[in-house]
Design an enzyme around this catalytic site. Structure first.
Site, mmCIF file in Angstrom:
data_model
loop_
_atom_site.group_PDB
_atom_site.id
_atom_site.type_symbol
_atom_site.label_atom_id
_atom_site.label_comp_id
_atom_site.label_asym_id
_atom_site.label_seq_id
_atom_site.Cartn_x
_atom_site.Cartn_y
_atom_site.Cartn_z
ATOM 1 N N GLY A 298 22.124 24.878 76.944
ATOM 2 C CA GLY A 298 21.390 24.195 75.884
ATOM 3 C C GLY A 298 21.379 22.689 76.077
ATOM 4 O O GLY A 298 21.968 22.163 77.024
ATOM 5 N N SER A 348 26.951 36.820 75.671
ATOM 6 C CA SER A 348 26.839 36.376 74.289
ATOM 7 C C SER A 348 28.224 36.174 73.682
ATOM 8 O O SER A 348 29.162 36.933 73.968
ATOM 9 C CB SER A 348 26.066 37.410 73.464
ATOM 10 O OG SER A 348 26.119 37.111 72.089
ATOM 11 N N SER A 413 29.908 20.564 66.117
ATOM 12 C CA SER A 413 29.410 20.795 64.764
ATOM 13 C C SER A 413 28.243 19.853 64.456
ATOM 14 O O SER A 413 27.716 19.181 65.347
ATOM 15 C CB SER A 413 30.539 20.633 63.750
ATOM 16 O OG SER A 413 30.129 21.106 62.480
ATOM 17 N N LYS A 416 24.752 18.696 59.210
ATOM 18 C CA LYS A 416 24.199 19.630 58.221
ATOM 19 C C LYS A 416 25.274 20.508 57.590
ATOM 20 O O LYS A 416 25.009 21.241 56.639
ATOM 21 C CB LYS A 416 23.104 20.474 58.871
ATOM 22 C CG LYS A 416 21.881 19.634 59.246
ATOM 23 C CD LYS A 416 20.850 20.419 60.032
ATOM 24 C CE LYS A 416 19.643 19.550 60.309
ATOM 25 N NZ LYS A 416 19.932 18.347 61.110
ATOM 26 N N GLY A 456 15.594 14.292 71.768
ATOM 27 C CA GLY A 456 15.273 15.008 72.990
ATOM 28 C C GLY A 456 15.886 16.386 73.086
ATOM 29 O O GLY A 456 15.625 17.115 74.039
#
Length: 618
Positions: A298, A348, A413, A416, A456
């Protein structure tokens, strides 16, 4: 060693040997010229000492090798290489003189010293000559090439000088520096690497027009936000393409070249000061350690990997469910560091058996847990998946970390999680609670690092805005007054690595995100950087807040609840914790609700777990 490299070394060895012989012959000529000795006698003297000179050649070549004279790239040699060449020659000369004093039939000392001086001029001159010849050919090629861009450089400092020299010595970049600008009045009219400083930032439009400039390169690395915005403002008054030189942190791991220069982007308008890191402290817990990064493909996970490899881990393990992202970062890292011990695993964080296999086989010592579902609107529509991936995934990874006695566990984290108004934020707050609770009963140091939006990243508004601009608009905004805290991906990743150095276990580290950014202003700046006029060329449409979205993100930091660290941009927030046993029981109840599929009941359970959770928009 490659064949062409061996050929270059062979040629240099031959040239050095030949030039040293020539130096001794010339020294003999100078020595005997003053006592009327004819050339025949000089040649006889040279022949008689031929074997001695051959031995001296070996001494010189040995010292040249010691001082890396056969490993330097002489077409780009600098004063440092020349200085080493002189030092090598002087060292060899000293040894030859000492040995000569022990030889009764020695070559005269004056000849030896004179030959040493000639060798300095010959051997080092030959090497620097290679650079001069290449520079001349490169210059002639640039002058003849009709595709070469005429460039204006902003900044007459060391960075500007680097750009000028890079353009001059390598014609492949197809750039010719025409003029410099700098706001320092003392530099006006001076020359940098042969290029004249002809004005300040305000003169950029005029110089671009009169000098027929096609490209502008901004080379000032330590610019404040206001100054950079103003320079870009003047640049945008021209038709020239705007480029910017990266900061020191982006080029410190390799030699600078023009491929590092990139287009000016909206990230440059944040005006961040360079981050100062305690490199030794970070290296202490990464160097020679087995590091696991979940969600390593990611946007945040991949940047963590890029930063981690600079600190020489024994092994880096990338775990990601999405094979394309994992494959891309794997290739990038191996290109950067061919000998990197890298394992790229597909799996996963929900799969306990897969995790157990990975922990037992690879035995990670430090874990960065970046795997998570992060898209707020999507998670509002798919709350069960958010809970299974974020909450259960974090619980799985953390429990195995404790079981296998991992040294450090770092949860990535988000802001939010502060008084969340959406499912994603609530799940991330539970993740923080898991980390704090399990730390109380584990030998592993569990910590969380909390920060806001990263420009980005896959979930950032910037890639969305760029796609909309590329299509000719319109840009869609949820609200005129919506604001967010932003950080660049490298900036966030570097601060995460630094925060972990301060960890003792159980902390929630909070990163200083700077001033909030109005999204409407961000969109307008991005439109201008793309060469368009906001509202005229590209429209901006207001569509209303999305489900679970806040108008204003709450400050990550509340002064009364924060503890300072050694770094001015990293703080610690100490929150109350519950026992891990009680928390796990509550999570099991939450999962029972997930299995039933009743979303209203699920939100009620979330509220029980996270009292600050409020559904809807504020």
């Amino acid at each position: 060693m490659r064949a062409n490299k061996r050929t270059q070394i062979t040629i240099l060895l031959f040239m050095d040997s030949f030039l040293i012989h020539v130096a001794y012959f010339l020294a003999l000529c100078f020595r005997f010229k003053f006592i009327n000795v004819n050339m025949k006698e000089i040649i006889n003297s040279y022949s008689e000492n031929f074997l001695r000179i051959c031995g001296i050649v070996l001494i010189y070549i040995f010292l040249f090798a010691i001082y890396k004279q056969y490993r330097s790239i002489w077409t780009i040699a600098s004063i440092e290489e020349f200085s080493l060449g002189v030092l090598a020659t002087i060292s060899a000369l000293f040894i030859v003189v000492v040995l000569s004093l022990l030889d009764e039939n020695r070559i005269p000392i004056m000849v030896t010293v004179m030959a040493g001086v000639i060798i300095i001029l010959e051997c080092n001159g030959m090497r620097i000559g290679l650079r001069i010849v290449k520079r001349i050919f490169s210059y002639l090629k640039i002058e003849r090439d009709v595709d070469v861009k005429r460039v204006l450089v902003v900044g007459a400092g060391s960075a500007g000088s680097m750009v000028i020299n890079e353009c001059k010595k390598n014609s492949k970049w197809k750039k010719k520096i025409i003029v410099l600008v700098d706001d320092n009045k003392e530099k006006l009219g001076t020359f940098v690497a042969g290029i004249k400083v002809e004005g300040n930032r305000e003169m950029i439009p005029e110089l671009v027009k009169t000098k027929n400039i096609q490209e502008i390169i901004i080379t000032i690395s330590l610019l404040k936000e206001k100054d950079l915005k103003e320079i870009i403002y003047y640049c945008k008054k021209t038709s020239a393409q705007i480029k910017i030189m990266p900061g020191v942190s982006e080029i410190i791991d390799g030699k600078f070249n023009l491929s590092k220069i990139r287009d000016v982007d909206v990230e440059d308008l944040l005006g961040r000061e360079p981050i100062e890191l305690d490199l030794d402290g970070i290296a202490d817990y990464i160097e020679d350690k087995v590091i696991l990064v979940t969600g390593g493909g990611g946007s945040i996970g991949s940047e963590l990997c890029r930063q981690i490899v600079k600190f020489n881990p024994r092994e880096l393990i990338i775990l990601d469910i999405y094979e394309n992202n994992a494959y891309n970062i794997q290739n990038e890292l191996l290109e950067y560091k061919e000998d990197l011990n890298l394992k790229t695993l597909i799996g996963s964080v929900r799969d306990r058996e897969r995790l157990r296999y990975i922990y037992s086989k690879y035995k990670p010592q430090v874990i960065f847990h970046a795997a998570a579902h992060k898209h707020v609107p999507l998670m509002e529509e798919n709350p069960t998946e958010a809970i299974k991936n974020n909450v259960i995934g974090t619980l799985n990874v953390a429990e195995f970390a404790s079981e296998f006695k991992v040294e450090k566990f770092i949860l990535i984290s988000t802001d939010k999680a502060v008084n969340p108004t959406n499912i994603m934020g609530a799940t991330k707050r539970i993740c923080e609670m898991i980390i704090q609770a399990i730390d109380e009963e584990s030998e592993t140091e569990f910590v969380a690092v909390r920060f806001g939006n990263v420009l980005g990243s896959n979930g950032s508004v910037v890639p969305l805005f760029k796609r909309q601009i590329a299509k000719g608009g319109p840009i869609t905004l949820t609200h005129m007054d919506i604001t967010r805290y932003f950080m660049t991906i490298p900036e966030a990743s570097q601060l995460v690595l630094q925060a972990v150095d301060y960890a003792k276990g159980g902390e929630i580290f909070v990163l200083d995100m700077g001033s909030p950014v109005k999204i409407y202003d961000l969109a307008e700046n991005l439109i201008r950087l793309s060469g368009y006029e906001p509202g005229k060329d590209i429209k901006l449409n207001i569509i209303g807040l999305r489900p679970g979205e806040k108008l204003y993100e709450e400050l990550l930091m509340k002064e009364e609840g924060l503890i300072n660290t050694e770094h001015e941009r990293i703080f610690i927030e100490k929150l109350s914790t519950v026992s891990f046993k009680v928390l796990k029981g509550q999570i099991n109840e939450l999962m029972d609700t997930v299995i039933v599929g009743n979303e209203d009941m699920l939100r009620v359970k979330l509220k029980e777990l996270v009292p600050g959770y409020k559904r809807g928009n504020n």
